[in-house]
Write an enzyme that holds these catalytic residues in place. Structure first.
Site, mmCIF file in Angstrom:
data_model
loop_
_atom_site.group_PDB
_atom_site.id
_atom_site.type_symbol
_atom_site.label_atom_id
_atom_site.label_comp_id
_atom_site.label_asym_id
_atom_site.label_seq_id
_atom_site.Cartn_x
_atom_site.Cartn_y
_atom_site.Cartn_z
ATOM 1 C CB CYS A 138 -2.866 2.401 -1.203
ATOM 2 S SG CYS A 138 -4.420 2.856 -1.847
ATOM 3 C CG ASP A 198 0.123 -3.538 0.014
ATOM 4 O OD1 ASP A 198 0.592 -2.233 -0.155
ATOM 5 O OD2 ASP A 198 -1.123 -4.091 0.417
ATOM 6 C CG HIS A 213 -4.945 -1.512 -1.462
ATOM 7 N ND1 HIS A 213 -4.374 -0.388 -0.956
ATOM 8 C CD2 HIS A 213 -4.128 -2.588 -1.494
ATOM 9 C CE1 HIS A 213 -3.177 -0.882 -0.447
ATOM 10 N NE2 HIS A 213 -2.972 -2.056 -0.645
#
Length: 203
Positions: A85, A135, A119
């Site tokens: 991520c 995202d 994250h």
């Protein structure tokens, strides 16, 4: 452009890497609107995988978050690599800034109890003032399109994701499952996502 991280040549290589349609390439001067953002998001998640091979299958598991190192790994080496991520979102943040988008980083907790920031996502503000969560580096259950950030007073819309899966962004307190953290009971806007207005930190 003050926020440009990648050169025109690098952006061209990235557009080729993700098979971006010609009308959305820089040479066509696309408008910085939602259609363009959705197209970039979609092609990014289709062509750039979420993966963490560097963390598990190298003798020296070191990951660089330097935008130039990320570009070389994801695009320059042409080996079909992506990243986890932090890598994927920081790379895409640099791409969006280089294309002229106004984008901020948001950090948070993807699910479950509050254990600290684990994250990262991007928050894009379009020229009309609307904001979207982008995202591209969550993996299998990640959002397939940018999701609008709705005002606190409005009911957030529900979107179809993969198959019958539905997703939405909710502005609410983080569940107080970890009472040791003072952040656990505070509002989503200040604890689940931290929006940074100033120039992002360079790694």
């Amino acid at each position: 452009m003050a926020n440009r991280t990648y050169s025109s040549d690098q952006l061209g290589h990235w557009e080729e890497c993700i098979s971006l349609p010609p009308r959305f390439r820089r040479l066509a001067s696309p408008i910085l609107d939602l259609e363009y953002l959705i197209t970039l998001h979609t092609h990014q998640i289709v062509k750039i995988p979420y993966e963490n091979l560097s963390l598990h299958y190298t003798p020296t598991p070191r990951v660089s978050l330097n935008p130039q190192d990320l570009f070389q790994k994801i695009v320059g080496n042409a080996r079909g690599r992506g990243g986890y991520c932090m890598e994927g979102s920081i790379f895409f943040n640099s791409i969006l800034r280089s294309l002229g988008f106004k984008v901020e980083r948001g950090v948070g907790v993807p699910q479950g109890k509050y254990d600290g920031w684990v994250h990262i996502v991007n928050i894009v503000t379009l020229p009309d003032g609307s904001k979207y969560s982008v995202d591209v580096a969550f993996g299998g259950d990640g959002q397939v399109v940018p999701l609008p950030l709705t005002p606190f007073s409005e009911e957030p819309p529900v979107f179809t994701n993969f198959g019958s899966q539905q997703i939405r962004l909710i502005h609410a307190p983080v569940p107080p499952e970890n009472q040791e953290s003072p952040a656990a009971t505070q509002s989503l806007s200040s604890q689940y996502a931290k929006f940074v207005d100033e120039e992002p930190q360079r790694f």
